[in-house]
Design a protein around this motif. Structure first.
Motif, PDB file in Angstrom:
ATOM      1  N   GLY A  56      63.209  12.670  21.361  1.00  0.00           N
ATOM      2  CA  GLY A  56      64.496  13.200  20.927  1.00  0.00           C
ATOM      3  C   GLY A  56      65.476  13.421  22.062  1.00  0.00           C
ATOM      4  N   TRP A  57      65.043  14.138  23.094  1.00  0.00           N
ATOM      5  CA  TRP A  57      65.945  14.478  24.208  1.00  0.00           C
ATOM      6  C   TRP A  57      65.931  13.426  25.315  1.00  0.00           C
ATOM      7  CZ3 TRP A  57      65.088  17.854  20.552  1.00  0.00           C
ATOM      8  CH2 TRP A  57      66.036  18.863  20.309  1.00  0.00           C
ATOM      9  N   GLN A  58      65.178  12.336  25.100  1.00  0.00           N
ATOM     10  CA  GLN A  58      65.173  11.163  25.987  1.00  0.00           C
ATOM     11  C   GLN A  58      64.738  11.507  27.408  1.00  0.00           C
ATOM     12  OE1 GLN A  58      68.908   9.003  25.559  1.00  0.00           O
ATOM     13  NE2 GLN A  58      69.111   9.752  23.440  1.00  0.00           N
ATOM     14  N   MET A  59      63.821  12.451  27.534  1.00  0.00           N
ATOM     15  CA  MET A  59      63.282  12.806  28.843  1.00  0.00           C
ATOM     16  C   MET A  59      62.251  11.756  29.245  1.00  0.00           C
ATOM     17  SD  MET A  59      61.450  16.397  29.956  1.00  0.00           S
ATOM     18  CE  MET A  59      61.558  16.979  31.657  1.00  0.00           C
ATOM     19  N   PRO A  60      62.337  11.219  30.460  1.00  0.00           N
ATOM     20  CA  PRO A  60      61.356  10.218  30.888  1.00  0.00           C
ATOM     21  C   PRO A  60      59.932  10.767  30.788  1.00  0.00           C
ATOM     22  CG  PRO A  60      63.198  10.303  32.421  1.00  0.00           C
ATOM     23  CD  PRO A  60      63.380  11.447  31.475  1.00  0.00           C
ATOM     24  N   LEU A  61      58.999   9.919  30.403  1.00  0.00           N
ATOM     25  CA  LEU A  61      57.625  10.357  30.173  1.00  0.00           C
ATOM     26  C   LEU A  61      57.015  11.004  31.417  1.00  0.00           C
ATOM     27  CD1 LEU A  61      55.118  10.456  28.352  1.00  0.00           C
ATOM     28  CD2 LEU A  61      54.550   8.141  29.159  1.00  0.00           C
ATOM     29  N   ASP A  62      57.271  10.382  32.600  1.00  0.00           N
ATOM     30  CA  ASP A  62      56.666  10.934  33.815  1.00  0.00           C
ATOM     31  C   ASP A  62      57.222  12.322  34.132  1.00  0.00           C
ATOM     32  OD1 ASP A  62      59.173   9.846  34.366  1.00  0.00           O
ATOM     33  OD2 ASP A  62      58.672   9.456  36.466  1.00  0.00           O
ATOM     34  N   GLN A  63      58.509  12.538  33.839  1.00  0.00           N
ATOM     35  CA  GLN A  63      59.104  13.847  34.109  1.00  0.00           C
ATOM     36  C   GLN A  63      58.626  14.884  33.079  1.00  0.00           C
ATOM     37  OE1 GLN A  63      62.704  14.526  35.989  1.00  0.00           O
ATOM     38  NE2 GLN A  63      63.417  12.403  35.967  1.00  0.00           N
ATOM     39  N   ALA A  64      58.391  14.434  31.855  1.00  0.00           N
ATOM     40  CA  ALA A  64      57.849  15.355  30.849  1.00  0.00           C
ATOM     41  C   ALA A  64      56.440  15.803  31.247  1.00  0.00           C
ATOM     42  CB  ALA A  64      57.829  14.683  29.475  1.00  0.00           C
ATOM     43  N   LEU A  65      55.649  14.862  31.766  1.00  0.00           N
ATOM     44  CA  LEU A  65      54.298  15.210  32.245  1.00  0.00           C
ATOM     45  C   LEU A  65      54.380  16.149  33.444  1.00  0.00           C
ATOM     46  CD1 LEU A  65      52.580  11.711  31.944  1.00  0.00           C
ATOM     47  CD2 LEU A  65      52.068  13.741  30.573  1.00  0.00           C
ATOM     48  N   SER A  66      55.342  15.881  34.340  1.00  0.00           N
ATOM     49  CA  SER A  66      55.511  16.734  35.515  1.00  0.00           C
ATOM     50  C   SER A  66      55.954  18.135  35.115  1.00  0.00           C
ATOM     51  CB  SER A  66      56.532  16.107  36.469  1.00  0.00           C
ATOM     52  OG  SER A  66      56.661  16.879  37.650  1.00  0.00           O
ATOM     53  N   ALA A  67      56.826  18.233  34.104  1.00  0.00           N
ATOM     54  CA  ALA A  67      57.267  19.539  33.615  1.00  0.00           C
ATOM     55  C   ALA A  67      56.096  20.313  33.018  1.00  0.00           C
ATOM     56  CB  ALA A  67      58.370  19.364  32.570  1.00  0.00           C
ATOM     57  N   THR A  68      55.222  19.598  32.312  1.00  0.00           N
ATOM     58  CA  THR A  68      54.022  20.245  31.753  1.00  0.00           C
ATOM     59  C   THR A  68      53.145  20.797  32.872  1.00  0.00           C
ATOM     60  OG1 THR A  68      54.058  18.690  29.887  1.00  0.00           O
ATOM     61  CG2 THR A  68      52.008  19.896  30.293  1.00  0.00           C
ATOM     62  N   ALA A  69      52.946  20.001  33.922  1.00  0.00           N
ATOM     63  CA  ALA A  69      52.134  20.449  35.052  1.00  0.00           C
ATOM     64  C   ALA A  69      52.776  21.641  35.758  1.00  0.00           C
ATOM     65  CB  ALA A  69      51.939  19.296  36.038  1.00  0.00           C
ATOM     66  N   ALA A  70      54.108  21.628  35.873  1.00  0.00           N
ATOM     67  CA  ALA A  70      54.807  22.743  36.511  1.00  0.00           C
ATOM     68  C   ALA A  70      54.595  24.040  35.725  1.00  0.00           C
ATOM     69  CB  ALA A  70      56.295  22.431  36.628  1.00  0.00           C
ATOM     70  N   GLY A  71      54.637  23.944  34.401  1.00  0.00           N
ATOM     71  CA  GLY A  71      54.410  25.122  33.568  1.00  0.00           C
ATOM     72  C   GLY A  71      52.995  25.651  33.704  1.00  0.00           C
ATOM     73  N   ILE A  72      52.031  24.736  33.754  1.00  0.00           N
ATOM     74  CA  ILE A  72      50.630  25.150  33.931  1.00  0.00           C
ATOM     75  C   ILE A  72      50.453  25.866  35.264  1.00  0.00           C
ATOM     76  CG2 ILE A  72      48.282  24.277  34.286  1.00  0.00           C
ATOM     77  CD1 ILE A  72      48.939  22.071  32.241  1.00  0.00           C
ATOM     78  N   PHE A  73      51.074  25.322  36.308  1.00  0.00           N
ATOM     79  CA  PHE A  73      50.972  25.951  37.634  1.00  0.00           C
ATOM     80  C   PHE A  73      51.597  27.341  37.621  1.00  0.00           C
ATOM     81  CE2 PHE A  73      52.699  26.926  41.833  1.00  0.00           C
ATOM     82  CZ  PHE A  73      51.571  26.774  42.629  1.00  0.00           C
ATOM     83  N   TYR A  74      52.756  27.477  36.989  1.00  0.00           N
ATOM     84  CA  TYR A  74      53.420  28.784  36.933  1.00  0.00           C
ATOM     85  C   TYR A  74      52.593  29.772  36.114  1.00  0.00           C
ATOM     86  CZ  TYR A  74      57.122  32.263  36.495  1.00  0.00           C
ATOM     87  OH  TYR A  74      57.847  33.421  36.560  1.00  0.00           O
ATOM     88  N   GLY A  75      51.907  29.268  35.092  1.00  0.00           N
ATOM     89  CA  GLY A  75      51.027  30.140  34.324  1.00  0.00           C
ATOM     90  C   GLY A  75      49.877  30.667  35.169  1.00  0.00           C
ATOM     91  N   LEU A  76      49.353  29.781  36.061  1.00  0.00           N
ATOM     92  CA  LEU A  76      48.262  30.198  36.940  1.00  0.00           C
ATOM     93  C   LEU A  76      48.757  31.130  38.045  1.00  0.00           C
ATOM     94  CD1 LEU A  76      46.398  26.777  37.308  1.00  0.00           C
ATOM     95  CD2 LEU A  76      45.578  28.791  36.070  1.00  0.00           C
ATOM     96  N   PHE A  77      49.902  30.796  38.591  1.00  0.00           N
ATOM     97  CA  PHE A  77      50.459  31.595  39.683  1.00  0.00           C
ATOM     98  C   PHE A  77      51.964  31.680  39.497  1.00  0.00           C
ATOM     99  CE2 PHE A  77      51.816  32.901  43.804  1.00  0.00           C
ATOM    100  CZ  PHE A  77      50.747  33.557  44.371  1.00  0.00           C
ATOM    101  N   PRO A  78      52.528  32.861  39.200  1.00  0.00           N
ATOM    102  CA  PRO A  78      51.937  34.164  39.480  1.00  0.00           C
ATOM    103  C   PRO A  78      51.266  34.880  38.304  1.00  0.00           C
ATOM    104  CG  PRO A  78      54.253  34.451  39.049  1.00  0.00           C
ATOM    105  CD  PRO A  78      53.977  32.973  38.907  1.00  0.00           C
ATOM    106  N   ILE A  79      51.444  34.388  37.052  1.00  0.00           N
ATOM    107  CA  ILE A  79      51.110  35.245  35.909  1.00  0.00           C
ATOM    108  C   ILE A  79      49.612  35.545  35.828  1.00  0.00           C
ATOM    109  CG2 ILE A  79      51.121  35.382  33.389  1.00  0.00           C
ATOM    110  CD1 ILE A  79      53.801  33.929  33.440  1.00  0.00           C
ATOM    111  N   LEU A  80      48.773  34.516  35.793  1.00  0.00           N
ATOM    112  CA  LEU A  80      47.331  34.767  35.674  1.00  0.00           C
ATOM    113  C   LEU A  80      46.754  35.350  36.967  1.00  0.00           C
ATOM    114  CD1 LEU A  80      46.334  31.659  33.584  1.00  0.00           C
ATOM    115  CD2 LEU A  80      46.005  34.045  32.918  1.00  0.00           C
ATOM    116  N   TRP A  81      47.351  35.028  38.086  1.00  0.00           N
ATOM    117  CA  TRP A  81      46.950  35.636  39.352  1.00  0.00           C
ATOM    118  C   TRP A  81      47.117  37.164  39.280  1.00  0.00           C
ATOM    119  CZ3 TRP A  81      43.965  35.249  43.203  1.00  0.00           C
ATOM    120  CH2 TRP A  81      44.229  35.779  44.461  1.00  0.00           C
ATOM    121  N   ILE A  82      48.161  37.601  38.607  1.00  0.00           N
ATOM    122  CA  ILE A  82      48.389  39.035  38.405  1.00  0.00           C
ATOM    123  C   ILE A  82      47.364  39.600  37.436  1.00  0.00           C
ATOM    124  CG2 ILE A  82      50.006  40.752  37.467  1.00  0.00           C
ATOM    125  CD1 ILE A  82      52.270  38.834  38.373  1.00  0.00           C
ATOM    126  N   LEU A  83      47.213  38.946  36.305  1.00  0.00           N
ATOM    127  CA  LEU A  83      46.330  39.461  35.258  1.00  0.00           C
ATOM    128  C   LEU A  83      44.880  39.550  35.724  1.00  0.00           C
ATOM    129  CD1 LEU A  83      45.608  40.341  32.412  1.00  0.00           C
ATOM    130  CD2 LEU A  83      45.566  37.919  31.753  1.00  0.00           C
TER     131      LEU A  83
END
Length: 572
Positions: A56-83
């Motif tokens: 729909g938003w025409q985001m390149p597949l590789d950038q969509a995958l990279s955005a997913t990885a960025a979110g996973i990393f942010y979930g691990l650090f700092p949020i889960l690192w805190i928890l």
């Protein structure tokens, strides 16, 4: 370079916004209606958002995958690192006898869970929010309520609901400072405006807590102390945010409120003392007014005098030893939390804070993300600021190491406890990383911006929709700081286009957004894990959504009136 598109679906902003909302609708429906486990609901919503981003938003597949990885990393650090580190400290105390001593210390102040819900979840939780944030206040206050004898499910509900009013000024006012950074509006004006909104919520929250614990009877018997707590917090929050230092708002409010409640308890006590018993299912329903219905619902009622007589045999397994430990034991029982406060306070000393920022921060562009917004400006979320030394999680780890040394816990035992903590949080880790991946995909693809601009196109009705935007932002990201970074500039710009005050609407994003924190999936996962009820996120969601929407409606009315001549004098 990928440039975000505001209206990619048939060139219609409205239709695009409806499609952008689908992942959030799916998430809430799976959780609240079909009672799907949080991890599965988050994965389904992430998949839908990913497909919409690419198709729909025409985001390149590789950038969509990279955005997913960025979110996973942010979930691990700092949020889960805190928890993980916050929960580890709690489990270290459980592995020793000091957790029991803490429970006796808390119950010696009052064994009335209605009073303790105010002191622990509202007051102490606000102090932790001011220093740490990111789920730590919910995890620790829920554990402390359990130590006092409250059942797990109710401990989680109370802690999540209490974590509202302090959030706008949490983590040393990080949300307001972020709002200032993205909008360029005066920090003092934003602080003052938020300080003229959130106190109204603070006034109500203690009353809601005692109602959740004990229903109408709780309100009837403990409304004086609940009102004193709310009024003290509201007044201190208003004065500090408007006339003192924005960074100290929650610290001052929490300390003032504790002092006010303890002083009142010296002169006044409720006629009855209430302890919760029975199964989790029994205590999840507020007791109705009257002794007979309360006892029938599994809630033990005793006179205040009788409740102070110390240990009484109890076949239910609920703690009944209310004798105050010796002074040395009291200090050692509360030592981990005093250590946390001391470590975070020292980290806020200007020259130490500056040093930690210089040697303990790494800023880098996330690989594979090259994104501009619809106006051709670089999207800030593609850059990461990694605070590895001054991170809340790192400071909590240091606090845990100091606790180990104080309690003389062997390294091997501490490592085993840490491993047990990770095992306990395994599904929480999946949930949090997935929902942050969902957040990053929606934000970086432009879905969230489309949704925000569609709401902002309502013209004069924007004053009613602005709080909803903030609520959605916090419910999605789990962070008022992130929501302000995401929507703050849009709120200020839309306000200017519709003739409203940019300061009012930007502050509304923060003040109203905190009502969504109790429903954010990562916060639900934190609360469920902290009380040992992994998989209960859907149950918590259903119990809290009514309170969240009710508080959102109240602050929306206030913000709307502040946009009119009736209360316009409140805007700086």
């Amino acid at each position: 370079m990928f440039q975000q598109i505001l209206d990619p679906i048939a060139g219609s902003l409205l239709l695009s916004a409806l499609c952008a909302a689908l992942p959030l609708v799916l998430l809430f429906v799976l959780l609240g209606v079909f009672r799907v486990k949080a991890a599965k609901a988050a994965i389904a919503s992430l998949v839908l958002s990913f497909v919409l981003a690419v198709a729909g938003w025409q985001m390149p597949l590789d950038q969509a995958l990279s955005a997913t990885a960025a979110g996973i990393f942010y979930g691990l650090f700092p949020i889960l690192w805190i928890l993980v580190n916050a929960l580890w400290i709690y489990k270290l105390t459980v592995a020793t006898h000091w957790f029991d001593a803490l429970g006796r210390t808390i119950r010696s102040i009052s064994n009335d869970l209605r009073i303790l819900s105010i002191l622990i979840a509202f007051c102490f939780g606000a102090l932790l929010e001011s220093l740490a944030g990111f789920g730590a206040p919910v995890a620790i206050s829920a554990a402390m309520l359990m130590a006092a004898g409250m059942k797990p499910l109710k401990s989680a509900v109370v802690s999540l609901l209490a974590n509202t009013a302090p959030v706008a000024f949490g983590a040393m006012a990080a949300p307001i400072i972020a709002l200032n950074g993205v909008t360029g509006l005066s920090l003092h004006d934003l602080s003052s405006m938020a300080g003229r909104q959130t106190p109204f919520i603070a006034l109500i929250v203690p009353l809601l807590l005692v109602f959740i614990v004990d229903g109408r009877r709780g309100l009837k018997q403990t409304w004086p102390v609940a009102l004193v707590a709310g009024a003290a917090f509201a007044a201190a929050q208003f004065i500090t945010s408007n006339f003192l230092a924005v960074e100290l708002t929650d610290v001052v409010a929490a300390v003032v409120t504790v002092a006010a409640v303890l002083l009142m308890l010296k002169a006044w006590q409720p006629k009855e003392s209430v302890r919760v018993e029975g199964s989790v299912q029994d205590v999840s329903i507020p007791a109705m007014a009257g002794r007979k219905s309360a006892v029938g619902n599994g809630t033990q009622v005793s006179t205040t005098a009788g409740a102070r007589q110390g240990s009484v045999p109890d076949r239910s397994g609920v703690p009944t030893d209310n004798s105050r430990p010796a002074p040395r034991e009291v200090w050692l029982a509360v030592a981990p939390y005093l250590i946390i406060i001391a470590v975070f306070s020292i980290a806020q000393i200007p020259f130490i804070k500056t040093w930690l920022g210089q040697v303990g921060t790494v800023t880098f562009a996330w690989p594979g993300l090259h994104i501009e917004d619809s106006e051709g400006k670089a999207v800030a979320a593609t850059k990461f600021k990694l605070d590895h030394l001054k991170s809340t999680g790192t400071l909590l780890l240091l606090s845990g190491l100091l606790t180990m040394a104080l309690y003389k816990i062997p390294v091997g035992k501490s490592l085993r406890v840490y491993w047990e903590t990770l095992k306990q949080l395994r599904w929480t880790i999946v949930t949090v990383t997935t929902v942050l991946a969902l957040s990053f995909v929606m934000n970086l693809s432009g879905q969230t911006t489309t949704l925000g601009f569609a709401l902002a196109s309502a013209g004069g009705f924007f004053a009613l929709l602005s709080p909803l935007i903030g609520w959605i932002g916090v419910a999605l990201t789990g962070s008022d700081t992130s929501s302000n970074s995401l929507f703050g500039q849009m709120q200020a710009t839309a306000a200017g286009q519709t003739g409203l005050s940019p300061v009012l609407m930007a502050a509304a994003n923060s003040s109203a957004g905190v009502m969504g924190k109790m429903l954010s999936l990562q916060n639900l996962a934190v609360a469920a894990a902290a009380v040992g009820l992994e998989g209960a996120e859907g149950t918590l969601f259903r119990k809290l959504i009514g309170w969240s929407l009710g508080l959102l409606a109240l602050i929306t009315v206030l913000i709307f009136l502040q946009s009119t001549p009736l209360l316009g004098w409140m805007v700086p």
